[in-house]
Each structure stands twice: as C-alpha cells, then as structure tokens.
Scaffold this active site. Sequence first.
Site, short mmCIF file in Angstrom:
data_model
loop_
_atom_site.label_atom_id
_atom_site.label_comp_id
_atom_site.label_asym_id
_atom_site.label_seq_id
_atom_site.Cartn_x
_atom_site.Cartn_y
_atom_site.Cartn_z
N GLU A 19 10.74 17.68 15.04
CA GLU A 19 10.28 16.94 13.22
C GLU A 19 9.80 18.21 12.21
O GLU A 19 8.50 18.03 12.89
CB GLU A 19 10.63 15.68 12.52
CG GLU A 19 11.02 15.73 11.14
CD GLU A 19 11.22 13.83 10.71
OE1 GLU A 19 11.47 13.52 10.13
OE2 GLU A 19 9.28 12.75 11.03
N CYS A 47 14.16 11.70 5.68
CA CYS A 47 14.02 11.34 7.20
C CYS A 47 15.58 12.06 7.57
O CYS A 47 15.51 11.77 8.96
CB CYS A 47 13.85 9.76 7.38
SG CYS A 47 14.00 8.93 6.43
N GLU A 98 10.54 2.59 10.15
CA GLU A 98 11.58 3.31 10.20
C GLU A 98 11.21 4.68 9.91
O GLU A 98 10.21 4.57 9.34
CB GLU A 98 12.62 2.92 8.43
CG GLU A 98 13.25 1.64 8.65
CD GLU A 98 14.24 1.96 9.95
OE1 GLU A 98 14.81 3.09 10.41
OE2 GLU A 98 15.13 1.12 10.72
N LYS A 115 1.03 -1.08 0.50
CA LYS A 115 -0.09 0.00 -0.23
C LYS A 115 0.93 1.61 -0.03
O LYS A 115 1.22 1.79 0.89
CB LYS A 115 -1.14 -0.04 0.80
CG LYS A 115 -1.85 1.29 1.38
CD LYS A 115 -2.80 1.42 2.22
CE LYS A 115 -1.88 2.78 2.84
NZ LYS A 115 -2.07 4.05 2.14
#
Length: 497
Positions: A389, A288, A254, A180
């Site tokens: 973040e 990231c 992750e 997905k």
Amino acid sequence: MPVDTAVQTYHNLINGEWVPSAGGATFESCNPARSSEVVGRFQASVEADARAAVEAAQQAFAGWRRPAPSRRAEILLQAADLLEAGLEQYAQELTAEEGKTLASSRMEVKRSAQTLRYYATEGLNVSGDTLPSDDPTVFVYTKREPLGVISVITPWNFPISIPARKIAPALATGNTVVFKPASDTPLIALRLVEALHKAGLPAGVLNFVTGSAADTAGPLLTHPAVRAVTFTGSTRAGEQIHRTVGLSTRVQLELGGKNPLLVLEDADLDHAAELAVKGGFELTGQACTGTSRVIIMDEVHDAFVAKLTEKTKALRIGDGLAPGTEIGPLANARQLETVLSYLDIGQQEGAQLVSGGRQLTDGEYGQGYYVEPAVFTGVKREMRIAREEIFGPVIAVIRVKCFKDAVRAANEVDYGLSAAICTADPDRMSYFIDHMEAGVVKVNRPTTGNSMNAPFGGMKMSSTATYRESGRAALEFYLQEKTVYHGSQPIRFCCSN
C-alpha cells in the site's frame, strides 16, 4: 520561538468540560498546501487525559443507556442540523487542514450529517427475538444491550465522515465514547464533537482527546472500562492494537488496501480510464479503497494506457481551496516522503514511469506537499509497487493475457478491501463477484465510495473481518446479546371451575 497569539488554541472535552491537557503541552495543525500556515493549536494529551476521559465515559454510561431511544435520536438529529448549518465553514476548515478539494470537503461534511440522521432512525429499531420453548411455563427471548465505553480512533483522510459512522451508532445504541482523532486533522473532528455536545449530550457521554497515539493509547486500549475499540488506519497500527487489547475487549479494525480495477477487452476504455482516475487520484490517492492497480487485458493495454495518461496529465493540481483544483496536496510531509520513495522503488524495480511522478516545488507549490499523479507500466506482479500500500496518487498497470489470470492477479496480494471490474460481459461479471477476495466488489464503478446504508469492510489483511461498518450491520459491533428464560410459578386457583 514565540507563540502566535492569533492562532486559536482548542481544548479536550472531558466530562462535559473543555479542558487543557494535564501535561500542559500543545501541538499545531498546519495546512498541507502551505505548511507555514497554522490552522489551530491542540492539546498534546498524555495518558492522564485519556484515563480521565475513559473514567468520565464509564461514569456516564449508566445514565446514557437508560433514556428512551427517541431521546438519543433527537440529539443525533439536532447535531446533524448543526453540521449542515455550518457546512461552508467546516468544509473550508477541512480543506485547510487535510488538503482535499473544497467540493470533496463539502460532500464529506454533508455525508456526516446524513450519517447522524441515518443512525438516529436505525437506533429506534434495535430489538431482540422471541423463541419457542418446550416448557409452556418458560418464555424465552433475547435482548440486545449496549457494551459500555467505546474507544474510537480514526485517521486523517476522512476526518469527519469516518468518526461519524463510528460515533453515531455507538451513541444511538446507548454506549459512551472516548474519541481520539488523527493529529493531522483535529479541528474538523472537534467540530463533530461540538455539534453533538451542543445538541444536548449529557456530560461524559462523548469525550474528546487529541495528541499522539504513543502518549494516549494505553488507557484507550487497556483500561478495564473500555469494552470495545474501533479503529481505522494502517495495517501496522491495527496489528499493534489487536495484540494490545484484552480478551474481553471487542475490536473492529478497518485497515489498508491494494485495490484492483480489472479492465477487460470488451470494456469502454474511456469509461475505464475515468474509473481509474477517479478511484486512483481523487483525494490525492489517499483513500483506503483507492485504485492502486489496474489489471488490463493484453489486447487493449496500449489503447487504455494512452487514455489513462491523457486524463492524468489533464488533472489540475493545486490548493484545495482554489477554484478548479482537482488534486490537492498530500496530507503531510510523511505522506510526501512515502510516495516519493515508492516512485523511486518502482523505477529501480524496472517499471516504466509513463506519466507524472514529479514533486512540485515552484511558485504556488513551494510550501506544499505536492506530487504529480503517477502511472507506471511494465509492472510485474512481484514488484513492491504492485503489492504494498502506497496511499498516494500512484497507479501500477499490470498486463495479463486472460480473464482468469486477471482475477488471480487481483487476489494474490495480502489485502482484500475493494475491487472493481469494467466489462460488458454478464458471465464474467458474475465470476468476478464470486471469486474476488474483497469485502467490497464493484461492477463498472470506481473502487472508491460506499453507501451509508450498506455494510463496509475488508477481507484478509484489510480488516479483522469481525464486524462491518456502515449500514444496519454496524449496530452489531456496539451491542451484546442476552438470552432470557422467564419462567412462571404454577397458578393455584381458588375454585375448581
């Protein structure tokens, strides 16, 4: 509103067939450079679609685990050739869908083909061990076997290369997959699936469903046939997945990062500024491993900031398909809203916005999600822009007085994905490598980028830190080990000799 019949509608792949969603609804993927431009129409899948995909993968597993590893390798190699044959088309589609520059898209598609080839080879090397036994009549050895059905859930920022590095080792080791992709970038994900399907995968080995996580996640995470879930995305979503899956389901997560670049007083400041710009602003800061903090020694702070702002202001912002563009739009309206909110937060907290930070709305920028790359100085370590973040083109410059305090500052956030240092001192390089709480550590290199043959993953809130992605180590996630004690009955001889 009437449906634009010129826009192509794409289907799910379930049990080898391209089929519409059981729910009958679709959604549109749009160009972030021109939000009115529809790239394609995709299935708004529901739980019934995800369940059918899992069950197809479950049924296909018995047959897929049996073929010779060389046959699985042939399929991966053929799919790699197909990706490279369509490189220019796929790169343009990726840029139109995600916004990154065409050069970056070309590199990503090519890297994905290389990843398929890498795991085609590595899949031929899966083996067990033989072990000594105190009993001479018992042969002890281990064998490594595929798990079964793997749910692969991926983000939009590297929408073909991250899926490739998850799907390729899963298939090479004999597992079946339900994939997905992120709803912002389903077309380039479909191109990867098409290549593998055309290369000869049997029906049900790779299944593809599009749509929101809320409408599809149930079967992908909790169906009894799902033996493992591999996910790359936000820490918040990763935490939810970790809480949802069952005890017997293996998980690989992750997640986010708040990655520092340490610039010491002996650093080449031009090189350091280039590292900061590349790590912080390439891909519009949507990586990231992107550089979001620069921790700078006091004595070179002003000189470095001058070089950093000069290089930042020189960056060309525009449509990723336009020649010369260095920074494309943000991927979607949510990202734009998030980045703009953090730009406000930084100024409210007392940091100085010394470069960029404006939303661009005039002329060619009118329909896109554009913002100037931003540099903050005067950033205190407790500020939100120094700890949270942002996932956009925002760099927080943090001033320190000594090297060990720089390392402490680098480590005192919740994340631990990537970290880099710029220095000529071998002793401080070694100290940094030994003391950084990060899964990826770099010396005189940007925080972004990783080799396909090297393990990749984070520490702390950046990862479950269970199994690494990339490289030979990635195969471990998709394999289970079985220990065999193979005994023999006493030999009865027919003669006394």
